[in-house]
Design a protein around this motif. Structure first.
Motif, PDB file in Angstrom:
ATOM      1  N   LYS A  98      23.311  10.906  32.284  1.00 48.36           N
ATOM      2  CA  LYS A  98      22.744  11.900  31.379  1.00 48.36           C
ATOM      3  C   LYS A  98      23.675  13.113  31.282  1.00 48.36           C
ATOM      4  O   LYS A  98      23.945  13.601  30.184  1.00 48.36           O
ATOM      5  N   LEU A  99      24.151  13.572  32.432  1.00 44.79           N
ATOM      6  CA  LEU A  99      25.037  14.745  32.430  1.00 44.79           C
ATOM      7  C   LEU A  99      26.317  14.464  31.670  1.00 44.79           C
ATOM      8  O   LEU A  99      26.729  15.251  30.823  1.00 44.79           O
ATOM      9  N   ILE A 100      26.937  13.317  31.986  1.00 46.77           N
ATOM     10  CA  ILE A 100      28.205  12.987  31.333  1.00 46.77           C
ATOM     11  C   ILE A 100      27.994  12.893  29.825  1.00 46.77           C
ATOM     12  O   ILE A 100      28.751  13.466  29.044  1.00 46.77           O
ATOM     13  N   LEU A 101      26.914  12.191  29.437  1.00 44.68           N
ATOM     14  CA  LEU A 101      26.664  12.028  28.002  1.00 44.68           C
ATOM     15  C   LEU A 101      26.448  13.374  27.325  1.00 44.68           C
ATOM     16  O   LEU A 101      26.976  13.620  26.246  1.00 44.68           O
ATOM     17  N   SER A 102      25.694  14.264  27.988  1.00 43.41           N
ATOM     18  CA  SER A 102      25.458  15.554  27.319  1.00 43.41           C
ATOM     19  C   SER A 102      26.752  16.358  27.236  1.00 43.41           C
ATOM     20  O   SER A 102      27.006  17.002  26.226  1.00 43.41           O
ATOM     21  N   TYR A 103      27.588  16.292  28.289  1.00 45.77           N
ATOM     22  CA  TYR A 103      28.862  17.010  28.237  1.00 45.77           C
ATOM     23  C   TYR A 103      29.715  16.470  27.090  1.00 45.77           C
ATOM     24  O   TYR A 103      30.282  17.229  26.321  1.00 45.77           O
TER      25      TYR A 103
ATOM     26  N   PHE B 128      44.009  17.991  16.080  1.00 41.69           N
ATOM     27  CA  PHE B 128      42.562  18.099  16.340  1.00 41.69           C
ATOM     28  C   PHE B 128      42.040  16.856  17.059  1.00 41.69           C
ATOM     29  O   PHE B 128      41.223  16.959  17.961  1.00 41.69           O
ATOM     30  N   MET B 129      42.544  15.696  16.652  1.00 45.43           N
ATOM     31  CA  MET B 129      42.101  14.467  17.308  1.00 45.43           C
ATOM     32  C   MET B 129      42.493  14.476  18.770  1.00 45.43           C
ATOM     33  O   MET B 129      41.722  14.097  19.646  1.00 45.43           O
ATOM     34  N   GLY B 130      43.748  14.917  19.014  1.00 44.48           N
ATOM     35  CA  GLY B 130      44.239  15.015  20.390  1.00 44.48           C
ATOM     36  C   GLY B 130      43.366  15.947  21.196  1.00 44.48           C
ATOM     37  O   GLY B 130      42.929  15.613  22.310  1.00 44.48           O
ATOM     38  N   VAL B 131      43.060  17.113  20.596  1.00 45.19           N
ATOM     39  CA  VAL B 131      42.208  18.085  21.296  1.00 45.19           C
ATOM     40  C   VAL B 131      40.847  17.447  21.575  1.00 45.19           C
ATOM     41  O   VAL B 131      40.277  17.589  22.657  1.00 45.19           O
ATOM     42  N   GLY B 132      40.337  16.698  20.587  1.00 44.99           N
ATOM     43  CA  GLY B 132      39.036  16.029  20.744  1.00 44.99           C
ATOM     44  C   GLY B 132      39.070  15.069  21.907  1.00 44.99           C
ATOM     45  O   GLY B 132      38.182  15.088  22.766  1.00 44.99           O
ATOM     46  N   ILE B 133      40.118  14.238  21.977  1.00 48.94           N
ATOM     47  CA  ILE B 133      40.201  13.236  23.051  1.00 48.94           C
ATOM     48  C   ILE B 133      40.295  13.934  24.400  1.00 48.94           C
ATOM     49  O   ILE B 133      39.588  13.593  25.350  1.00 48.94           O
ATOM     50  N   ILE B 134      41.137  14.985  24.466  1.00 45.24           N
ATOM     51  CA  ILE B 134      41.289  15.714  25.733  1.00 45.24           C
ATOM     52  C   ILE B 134      39.950  16.338  26.127  1.00 45.24           C
ATOM     53  O   ILE B 134      39.525  16.269  27.285  1.00 45.24           O
ATOM     54  N   SER B 135      39.231  16.907  25.137  1.00 42.24           N
ATOM     55  CA  SER B 135      37.948  17.547  25.452  1.00 42.24           C
ATOM     56  C   SER B 135      36.950  16.530  25.969  1.00 42.24           C
ATOM     57  O   SER B 135      36.227  16.788  26.937  1.00 42.24           O
ATOM     58  N   VAL B 136      36.893  15.363  25.322  1.00 42.28           N
ATOM     59  CA  VAL B 136      35.935  14.343  25.755  1.00 42.28           C
ATOM     60  C   VAL B 136      36.290  13.882  27.177  1.00 42.28           C
ATOM     61  O   VAL B 136      35.413  13.759  28.036  1.00 42.28           O
ATOM     62  N   LEU B 137      37.581  13.686  27.420  1.00 42.13           N
ATOM     63  CA  LEU B 137      37.999  13.267  28.766  1.00 42.13           C
ATOM     64  C   LEU B 137      37.623  14.338  29.792  1.00 42.13           C
ATOM     65  O   LEU B 137      37.089  14.038  30.863  1.00 42.13           O
ATOM     66  N   THR B 138      37.909  15.609  29.429  1.00 40.33           N
ATOM     67  CA  THR B 138      37.562  16.708  30.343  1.00 40.33           C
ATOM     68  C   THR B 138      36.053  16.724  30.574  1.00 40.33           C
ATOM     69  O   THR B 138      35.586  16.920  31.697  1.00 40.33           O
ATOM     70  N   ALA B 139      35.280  16.481  29.498  1.00 34.87           N
ATOM     71  CA  ALA B 139      33.824  16.477  29.630  1.00 34.87           C
ATOM     72  C   ALA B 139      33.376  15.381  30.586  1.00 34.87           C
ATOM     73  O   ALA B 139      32.490  15.596  31.425  1.00 34.87           O
ATOM     74  N   VAL B 140      34.018  14.203  30.477  1.00 40.11           N
ATOM     75  CA  VAL B 140      33.644  13.093  31.359  1.00 40.11           C
ATOM     76  C   VAL B 140      33.945  13.467  32.817  1.00 40.11           C
ATOM     77  O   VAL B 140      33.103  13.308  33.708  1.00 40.11           O
ATOM     78  N   ILE B 141      35.136  14.020  33.037  1.00 33.33           N
ATOM     79  CA  ILE B 141      35.529  14.378  34.410  1.00 33.33           C
ATOM     80  C   ILE B 141      34.609  15.466  34.946  1.00 33.33           C
ATOM     81  O   ILE B 141      34.052  15.359  36.039  1.00 33.33           O
ATOM     82  N   LEU B 142      34.414  16.502  34.134  1.00 32.80           N
ATOM     83  CA  LEU B 142      33.584  17.629  34.557  1.00 32.80           C
ATOM     84  C   LEU B 142      32.142  17.183  34.783  1.00 32.80           C
ATOM     85  O   LEU B 142      31.499  17.574  35.754  1.00 32.80           O
ATOM     86  N   GLY B 143      31.671  16.337  33.858  1.00 31.94           N
ATOM     87  CA  GLY B 143      30.297  15.825  33.950  1.00 31.94           C
ATOM     88  C   GLY B 143      30.107  15.037  35.225  1.00 31.94           C
ATOM     89  O   GLY B 143      29.124  15.228  35.945  1.00 31.94           O
ATOM     90  N   SER B 144      31.080  14.146  35.536  1.00 32.15           N
ATOM     91  CA  SER B 144      30.887  13.348  36.751  1.00 32.15           C
ATOM     92  C   SER B 144      31.004  14.223  37.987  1.00 32.15           C
ATOM     93  O   SER B 144      30.305  14.007  38.977  1.00 32.15           O
ATOM     94  N   PHE B 145      31.843  15.231  37.896  1.00 35.83           N
ATOM     95  CA  PHE B 145      31.980  16.155  39.032  1.00 35.83           C
ATOM     96  C   PHE B 145      30.657  16.904  39.260  1.00 35.83           C
ATOM     97  O   PHE B 145      30.153  16.981  40.379  1.00 35.83           O
ATOM     98  N   MET B 146      30.097  17.419  38.155  1.00 37.44           N
ATOM     99  CA  MET B 146      28.828  18.146  38.243  1.00 37.44           C
ATOM    100  C   MET B 146      27.717  17.215  38.726  1.00 37.44           C
ATOM    101  O   MET B 146      26.887  17.587  39.553  1.00 37.44           O
ATOM    102  N   ALA B 147      27.738  15.993  38.166  1.00 36.17           N
ATOM    103  CA  ALA B 147      26.690  15.031  38.522  1.00 36.17           C
ATOM    104  C   ALA B 147      26.752  14.712  40.011  1.00 36.17           C
ATOM    105  O   ALA B 147      25.726  14.594  40.676  1.00 36.17           O
ATOM    106  N   ARG B 148      27.986  14.618  40.515  1.00 37.39           N
ATOM    107  CA  ARG B 148      28.139  14.340  41.950  1.00 37.39           C
ATOM    108  C   ARG B 148      27.502  15.455  42.768  1.00 37.39           C
ATOM    109  O   ARG B 148      26.782  15.211  43.722  1.00 37.39           O
ATOM    110  N   GLY B 149      27.783  16.691  42.337  1.00 28.94           N
ATOM    111  CA  GLY B 149      27.246  17.858  43.047  1.00 28.94           C
ATOM    112  C   GLY B 149      25.733  17.896  43.005  1.00 28.94           C
ATOM    113  O   GLY B 149      25.097  18.451  43.891  1.00 28.94           O
ATOM    114  N   LEU B 150      25.145  17.315  41.961  1.00 28.39           N
ATOM    115  CA  LEU B 150      23.690  17.335  41.842  1.00 28.39           C
ATOM    116  C   LEU B 150      23.054  16.088  42.434  1.00 28.39           C
ATOM    117  O   LEU B 150      22.084  16.170  43.176  1.00 28.39           O
TER     118      LEU B 150
END
Ligand code: ADP
Length: 464
Positions: free
Chosen positions: A8-13, A169-191
């Protein structure tokens, strides 16, 4: 349908990142393109003027038109999508792009229109021609007809620029989505990690393993509170379990002694070993009385311990009540040579007179029970900010530190063997506390083994 916290966290990120990048690219595209269009349109006119300027400069007063240079300018313009027709003052054609290479002209126009159509489906463009006079000072030396695909067009370089922008913009989009996945899983781990631990511990607790505790470190307030609550829950259950075991053990122990004695006496009499004389029957009777008293105590406990004691409230002078009770105890204290003192003046409280009397009787009788000969028991009544304070202080046996937290629990007795002699079942203080708390008051104890004990009761004062 349930999903894991991690998913849920990763998807929302990812969703948030994707929406942000999408909106930014849409708005940037709209803005940039409108600016770019403006720039291109302005540039078109500038380009035309530049060509006119170039053509004008090749003209020589003496030798007239330099056709070679005009051709060079024309070819160069053609490569940039502009179809030139240059005429001299008499209208004679000096250079005509169409005559030079009509195929190429057609190709250029088609290519440009294709570019525009690819970018803006439904684009309505057409070939336009602007005629500019070529003047030197005031002298008219000829004219240039600039044909291009209008109202404006993008060259391959312009299209490449817009495409690069979208690629960025596409590159930025891909990087953002990847960052969101990493950040999301990191946050999810903490929770999810501490939550999983809490779940595991709760399961163990519900299986009856009350000694487990959640051991997680988290900087999230709610997680901290959650682990704290679960640990408190486990501690409370552990305490209750201990008391429950103690209670059953105590009841069994209390009942076993008189029952064994009774059984022995009865068997001896049935077997004819003993005569059922008055003394033996009296001793049996005493044991039965002891059992009845214990059963009565258990009953009393359930009545007082249910958190819904009904109070028959009146306003009365607590000082008078204490003095009355002391009078009844006077003989017992004298017999044990215990000094019995009181210090206090009239204090009006609002409460159930009988039940508050019970509180004072319980505390005084404990002080009497646990204070040896020659000791001292004093009662001090005083008015405090938060109510009326009754202190009952003795110089008796005191209570050890490990027993102190439990003495208000039912059937808890600090010294199990002594209890048999004193006859208490360990419920006096439980009832006392229930009554005081039902009145909105509080009870505390201070005690030192071998030195004495001090109970402090606070009762709310009567407010008119
Ligand atoms: P009991 O009927 O055994 O006196 P209580 O609930 O009144 O039961 O008291 C619980 C335990 O607290 C007692 O068994 C005793 O060990 C301890 N206690 C209570 N009051 C005193 C006191 N004034 N001095 C020492 N110990 C006390």
């Amino acid at each position: 349908m349930s999903v894991s916290l991690r998913k849920k966290l990763i998807l929302s990120y990812v969703f948030i990142a994707a929406v942000c990048v999408f909106l930014i690219s849409v708005f940037a595209n709209i803005f940039l393109e409108s600016q770019f269009k403006k720039y291109i349109i302005e540039n078109q006119e500038k380009k035309n003027q530049e060509i006119i300027g170039l053509i004008m400069r090749q003209y020589d007063e003496d030798s007239g038109w330099n056709e070679e240079v005009v051709q060079k300018i024309g070819i160069n313009a053609l490569e940039n999508g502009l179809i030139l027709k240059v005429r001299d003052a008499s209208g004679r054609m000096i250079w005509n792009a169409r005559a030079y290479n009509n195929g190429m002209c057609q190709q250029i126009i088609e290519h440009v229109s294709q570019n525009m159509f690819d970018r803006y489906p439904g684009w309505k463009g057409q070939y336009v021609e602007n005629t500019y006079p070529v003047l030197i000072g005031l002298k008219h030396i000829g004219s240039v007809e600039v044909g291009f695909y209008g109202p404006f067009y993008y060259t391959d370089r312009d299209i490449a620029f817009l495409n690069t922008l979208n690629k960025i913009f596409m590159g930025v989009g891909i990087i953002s989505v990847l960052t969101a996945v990493i950040l999301g899983s990191f946050m999810a781990r903490g929770l999810s990690r501490p939550i999983s631990k809490v779940i595991k511990t709760s399961e163990m607790i519900s299986d009856g393993n009350y000694s487990v505790r959640v051991d997680v470190r988290s900087n999230i307030d709610e997680i901290k509170q959650l682990t704290h609550t679960i640990n408190n829950l486990a501690a409370t259950l552990e305490k209750h379990e201990k008391l429950r075991k103690q209670l059953t053990q105590d009841i069994a122990h209390e009942l076993r002694t008189p029952l064994t004695t009774l059984q022995g006496h009865m068997e001896a009499m049935i077997d004819g070993v003993w005569d059922p004389d008055e003394e033996r029957l009296r001793s049996c009777h005493e044991e039965i009385v002891r059992i009845s008293r214990l059963v009565g105590d258990i009953e009393k406990l359930t009545r007082y311990d249910t958190n819904n004691i009904t109070l028959n409230k009146t306003c009365f002078d607590i000082s008078q009540v204490i003095r009355g009770i002391m009078l009844n105890f006077q003989r017992d204290f004298m017999e044990k040579h215990i000094e019995f003192r009181y210090n206090g003046s009239e204090q009006i409280v609002e409460g159930d007179r009988d039940k508050i009397s019970q509180v004072i009787i319980n505390l005084i009788s404990n002080a009497l029970k646990y204070t040896g000969e020659g000791g001292k028991v004093s009662i001090i009544l005083s008015r405090k900010e938060n109510g009326v304070e009754i202190k009952i202080k003795d110089t008796g046996t005191g209570i050890s530190e490990e027993d102190l937290p439990y003495i208000f629990e039912r059937f808890y007795r600090a010294d199990k063997s002594r209890n048999r002699l004193t006859g208490g079942a360990g419920i006096g203080l439980t009832i006392t506390k229930s009554i005081v708390e039902a009145h909105g008051g509080s009870i505390r104890v201070n005690s030192k083994l071998g030195e004495g004990t001090e109970f402090t009761v606070i009762l709310p004062i009567y407010r008119k």
